[in-house]
Design an enzyme around this catalytic site. Sequence first.
Site, short mmCIF file in Angstrom:
data_model
loop_
_atom_site.label_atom_id
_atom_site.label_comp_id
_atom_site.label_asym_id
_atom_site.label_seq_id
_atom_site.Cartn_x
_atom_site.Cartn_y
_atom_site.Cartn_z
N HIS A 156 42.93 42.22 42.42
CA HIS A 156 41.74 42.54 41.61
C HIS A 156 41.70 44.05 41.39
CE1 HIS A 156 37.70 42.05 39.98
NE2 HIS A 156 37.32 43.09 40.71
N SER A 209 51.76 40.79 33.66
CA SER A 209 52.32 42.09 34.03
C SER A 209 52.54 42.18 35.54
CB SER A 209 51.43 43.23 33.54
OG SER A 209 50.20 43.25 34.23
N MET A 238 43.48 32.49 35.10
CA MET A 238 42.07 32.41 34.70
C MET A 238 41.53 30.98 34.85
SD MET A 238 41.77 35.54 34.10
CE MET A 238 40.09 35.59 33.46
N ARG A 239 41.61 30.52 36.06
CA ARG A 239 41.10 29.17 36.33
C ARG A 239 40.54 29.16 37.75
NH1 ARG A 239 40.56 24.01 33.49
NH2 ARG A 239 40.26 22.47 35.13
#
Length: 221
Positions: free
Chosen positions: A111, A14, A92-93
């Site tokens: 964040h 998004s 996500m790493r």
Amino acid sequence: MKRRVAILISGRGSNMAALLKAAAEADFPAEIAIVVSNRADAAGLAKARAAGAPTVVVESKPFGKDRAGFETALQAMLDTHGVELICLAGFMRLFTTEFVQRWYGKMLNIHPSLLPSFPGLDPHGQALRAGVKISGATVHFVIPETDAGPILMQGAVSVSDHDSADTLSERILEVEHRIYPDALRLLASGQVRLEGDVCKTIASAASGNFLISPVIDQAGG
């Protein structure tokens, strides 16, 4: 000359979509050179292609715990596309210290909290449990520590007593979509500088607006 940007995603993308929309404007100082996903099934890949952005998958799963091996493959892809700046958008790493240091000052993350408050997982739940009245989102430079690094831009929303993690997340996501493109604009146009652990914006001025929550009904008895 527009700065060449890679957006790294793992999921729905998004924030990637917000960056792509901004970069489509003629006066935006950056172009999205490539959208990279470490997952072939990331929903954001279809969004990127629909927006006309080039995409590539560099699968991380085959590398297992070999983060350096994955990063070598990723860096080769970034080099191929002449990437100068990186925007993480739900990637996500975790990176090795070496990779982060290589891209220090040139890699951004967003964040959904007002860092340094509520880093890590479940920031909305953390905010609600703490009883804060204002939360928001933070764009920051990436350093080896998770959800840390010099803060480039923040945006805030009020927190209602009736909020759930989901409703708060929805409002903060709107803020994310606004500030991430603006933060990239500042970085790509050379309007920020890093002084130690602090990011300063050249010729910036403080906003005259306040966000106060809860709002008191002055007419109340």
